[in-house]
Design a protein around this motif. Sequence first.
Motif, mmCIF file in Angstrom:
data_model
loop_
_atom_site.group_PDB
_atom_site.id
_atom_site.type_symbol
_atom_site.label_atom_id
_atom_site.label_comp_id
_atom_site.label_asym_id
_atom_site.label_seq_id
_atom_site.Cartn_x
_atom_site.Cartn_y
_atom_site.Cartn_z
ATOM 1 N N ARG A 148 0.809 -1.220 0.000
ATOM 2 C CA ARG A 148 0.000 0.000 0.000
ATOM 3 C C ARG A 148 0.840 1.268 0.000
ATOM 4 N NH1 ARG A 148 -4.545 -1.841 4.516
ATOM 5 N NH2 ARG A 148 -5.629 -3.369 3.199
ATOM 6 N N ARG A 149 1.836 1.316 0.899
ATOM 7 C CA ARG A 149 2.605 2.555 1.062
ATOM 8 C C ARG A 149 3.659 2.718 -0.028
ATOM 9 N NH1 ARG A 149 2.014 4.607 6.273
ATOM 10 N NH2 ARG A 149 -0.114 4.087 6.956
ATOM 11 N N ASN A 209 1.408 3.877 -3.338
ATOM 12 C CA ASN A 209 1.607 5.317 -3.206
ATOM 13 C C ASN A 209 2.801 5.827 -4.018
ATOM 14 O OD1 ASN A 209 -0.580 5.551 -1.533
ATOM 15 N ND2 ASN A 209 0.587 5.518 0.364
ATOM 16 N N LEU A 210 3.920 5.125 -3.947
ATOM 17 C CA LEU A 210 5.141 5.629 -4.570
ATOM 18 C C LEU A 210 5.322 5.167 -6.013
ATOM 19 C CD1 LEU A 210 7.658 5.269 -1.596
ATOM 20 C CD2 LEU A 210 6.218 7.216 -2.218
ATOM 21 N N ARG A 255 0.591 5.320 -7.863
ATOM 22 C CA ARG A 255 -0.015 6.652 -7.977
ATOM 23 C C ARG A 255 0.703 7.536 -9.002
ATOM 24 N NH1 ARG A 255 -3.957 7.695 -4.294
ATOM 25 N NH2 ARG A 255 -4.075 6.263 -2.507
#
Length: 642
Positions: free
Chosen positions: A572-573, A577-578, A581
């Motif tokens: 997820r992170r 995200n990195l 996204r």
Amino acid sequence: MISFDYTLLIPVLPLLMFLTLGIGGHRLKPLMAGLLGSAAMGVVTVLSYLTAIQYFFVGGGMGADGYVALIPFQFTWLAFTDTLRITLGVMLDPISVMMLVVISTVSLMVHIYSLGYMKGEKGFQRFYAFLSLFSFSMLGLVLATNIFQMYIFWELVGVSSFLLIGFYYRKPSAIAASKKAFIVTRFADFGFLLGILILSYYTGTFDFGILTQPETSPVASMAGVSFMGLSVVSWAMVLVFMGGAGKSAMFPLHIWLPDAMEGPTPVSALIHAATMVVAGVYLVARLFVVYHFWAADIQEVIAWVGAFTSLFAAVIAITQHDIKRVLAFSTLSQIGYMMLALGVSGYGGAEGTGYMAAMFHLFTHAMFKALLFLGAGSVIHAVHSNLMTEMGGLRKYMPVTHITFLIACLTISGVPFLSGFFSKDEILVAAFEHSKVLFAIEFLVAGLTAFYMFRLYFNVFWGQERHYHHTPHESPWVMTVPLMVLAFASVFSGYLPFTHLVSPDRLPFEVHLHWGIAIPSVLIGLAGIGLAWVLYKRPSRVPDRMAAAMGGFYTTVYHKFYIDEVYLFVTRRVLFNLVSRPISWFDRHVVDAFMNALANVTNGVSDRIKGLQSGQLQMYAATFAAGVIGLVLLALYYLGSA
């Protein structure tokens, strides 16, 4: 000459039953669908036992130089070159015949048991269709004549697993578990596919018979080719092992197996304890010659991964309260034993003890672990809970389940002279001769195994008697008969002469009980049982005080060392995200924006020029006249300048 042509029916019958129940099962009464599925598996079991008897004991598989690989049926599906072709067929050799017995026995017991356990469940016919699909997939996998055929059925096993874990499709946790199992094993299977492609590119074949010949294997030609400091054959075999590690839930690809317990308990017995999770062990055993002779460094990696997984899972099992999750981590630990045995094995004679022991333990483990899961299912069926904290004193109400479960616990603990004692002892002997550190790890795991299994046993059948909503009762005979059959197999399967049946060079050899290792392993197992007796046979607050004294360490182990949380953080992170996204932003604002701008320009130009095709004759005539005048003027200009 004995004919094995009938062996084609072994995988075909479950396939036909899947099609029958999957397409027309809704027209049948649930009981009839279950009986049809069980009858077909009964025929498969008879044929599998007949194959084993004829191959091993009547001489059908014995050649001049030991057991031979027989191919009673084969046809070419796709041909790329004269040598590189994908065939589909049936191959009989010692380990495939052994697996036929394992798969058919456990599957038949699960089919019969499910007649009682799944009675009244919505989708009963669908459940039996999925069981038949899984049986077909697993049988096709072990009978494969080449690595690509194995991969095809390998993926079918993954599909079957997804369907069966997610059987309760209205239950969010079951759907999440099925997706988790599917996704994790797909990542591993991608590595497996890459390994297959590398291996076939350099050797020009998928065929097991060619790849696993020690003297003439084309794998030898890969030995001189390297990439990033590692031989190409090592790269190929570590990628192949990646697929096996995913299917057999080796660390760090183990996270799907405990969650897979969300499926019906018979599914846990069939797929996630006895057959599917040993597919990785079977894969390494099938390509053992390649690992041993040309990828010895990867064989060592397999040993250490197996050893770490067995210890890691055993420690976690001590802290769990869900009886199916305790058994799930027990499965991880026992599969680790088998992987270690393959990793430390030599090739010929007594040096191949590790290989033999891995297959031996695979065989015995299938019987007693299926018994443990079905016994757990019998308990869950009676008290409608998976938690040990809501159980106790059940030996009074469930005598058959109690005795058979006790037999399975004694067997997995290595108590003489039950089957687990013989197979586990051979693994310890092989580990001791290869590495004292690996032996020490597995010796400790033997004690931990006995402890967590009898912690489970005493909490369920002794301990504090609970106030149940309904008085528990013994399961119906359709559930207890499979328990008794598997209990019999758990006791006596250890007396099969495995050293005469299975070895890496297919030649019989002799081993003797190593009392110098057997006695200490029995003693540490008894110590584990004794400790569980003291802590859990009667109600006591000591275990809770011990857990509290360990503080954060106990909490960390209980939460499985937070490996799942690490995966979620990375997913997820980091990935979402990195990575995801920014890619999504680029896709929307650059790629999509460019295409949208192109479309807008095209639309604008078309709006401007669409009047030229108005359909008015006067405008067409004027345009034509203007064009003619323009061309005449242009011609006069060029003529004048000349």
